[in-house]
Design an enzyme around this catalytic site. Structure first.
Site, PDB file in Angstrom:
ATOM      1  CB  CYS A  93     -13.061  44.623  16.251  1.00 19.26           C
ATOM      2  SG  CYS A  93     -11.505  44.930  15.165  1.00 19.26           S
ATOM      3  CB  CYS A  94     -13.427  39.292  16.091  1.00 17.01           C
ATOM      4  SG  CYS A  94     -11.948  39.569  16.917  1.00 17.01           S
ATOM      5  CB  CYS A 144      -4.986  41.652  14.900  1.00 18.31           C
ATOM      6  SG  CYS A 144      -6.392  41.119  13.661  1.00 18.31           S
ATOM      7  CB  CYS A 195     -11.390  36.001  16.491  1.00 16.11           C
ATOM      8  SG  CYS A 195     -11.648  34.422  15.272  1.00 16.11           S
TER       9      CYS A 195
HETATM   10  S1  SF4 Z   1      -8.141  40.411  16.733  1.00 20.54           S
HETATM   11 FE1  SF4 Z   1      -8.196  41.706  15.132  1.00 20.54          FE
HETATM   12  S2  SF4 Z   1     -10.179  41.664  14.297  1.00 20.54           S
HETATM   13 FE2  SF4 Z   1     -10.255  40.702  16.196  1.00 20.54          FE
HETATM   14  S3  SF4 Z   1     -10.800  42.508  17.779  1.00 20.54           S
HETATM   15 FE3  SF4 Z   1      -8.323  42.493  17.226  1.00 20.54          FE
HETATM   16  S4  SF4 Z   1      -7.859  43.884  15.639  1.00 20.54           S
HETATM   17 FE4  SF4 Z   1     -10.071  43.400  15.650  1.00 20.54          FE
END
Ligand code: SF4
Length: 234
Positions: free
Chosen positions: A111-112, A192, A218
């Protein structure tokens, strides 16, 4: 490639390290990356004193607090920043890998990767140096970060690496900089929405990030090989 600069400038902090790099060594070839998070105003203020037109890269993961977006607008107006580059994840990647928006639960590294790391790599292409706002007192993998290091062929600059919470507080007060609105609600580090909780402390601000998971970063501070950036002169 940048050994000479690392050797001679690594002992400076804050605006003293920023000024020669922004004005002389990397003029028009340097960008600043900011999350517009809890401590971002300090670095942005320093950079704006030198050049309000510096490109400021903001990674809009599409999972951010609305307060962060509002704070970004407030700081941009206050500091007179003219060159904000808002980077969003590639739509095809999101459709393919995170169609339901729940990837952060099952694979936060991926996701990151699609929401932060890949957009950052795209934003940095064409620049030879970039400025980040990490501090050693955040602990974990940040405990020994150098003020200057070479990573993926670019010079990476950490003007606040040796700053303490007291230094940041004093700077914010001296220049009357507004805090991120969520700080007053108990957030010490703000990323986030799904991966940030209230908590942490002044000395350990990142405790509220990916709480309950082994994840600490991240990934934007890793090299393209997926390794933490190597340490250079301290
Ligand atoms: S910090 Fe943001 S980009 Fe990273 S896993 Fe969480 S929601 Fe996803």
């Amino acid at each position: 490639m940048y050994e000479h600069l690392i050797k001679h400038l690594s002992f400076f902090d804050g605006i003293d390290i920023l000024e020669p790099l922004m004005k002389r060594h990397f003029k028009d070839r340097i960008a600043l990356v900011s999350s517009f998070g809890a401590e971002s105003a300090v670095l942005l203020h320093m950079a704006a004193q030198i050049d309000r037109d510096i490109p400021v890269i903001f990674l809009d993961t599409q999972k951010l607090f609305w307060e962060t977006i509002a704070y970004r607008s407030k700081l941009v107006d206050l500091l007179g920043l003219t060159n904000i580059r808002i980077m969003k994840p590639d739509a095809d990647n999101v459709r393919l890998l995170d169609a339901d928006g729940e990837l952060h639960k099952t694979d936060p590294d991926m996701c990151c990767n699609i929401r932060k790391t890949q957009p950052l790599q795209e934003a940095l292409s064409g620049y030879d140096a970039w400025i980040s706002g990490r501090k050693r007192y955040h602990g974990g993998g940040r405990t020994n970060i150098p003020a200057l290091e070479e990573a993926d062929g670019r010079l990476k600059i950490e003007p606040l690496a040796r700053f303490t919470p007291a230094d940041l507080k004093a700077y914010m007060e001296h220049y009357d900089l507004p805090p991120h609105p969520l700080v007053a609600e108990g957030y010490h580090s703000i990323g986030c929405v799904p991966c940030t909780v209230k908590g942490g402390s002044t000395d350990n601000p990142r405790a509220g990030r990916w709480a309950g998971k082994s994840k600490e970063e991240c990934g934007i501070h890793w090299t393209l090989n997926g390794q933490p950036v190597r340490l250079a002169a301290k």
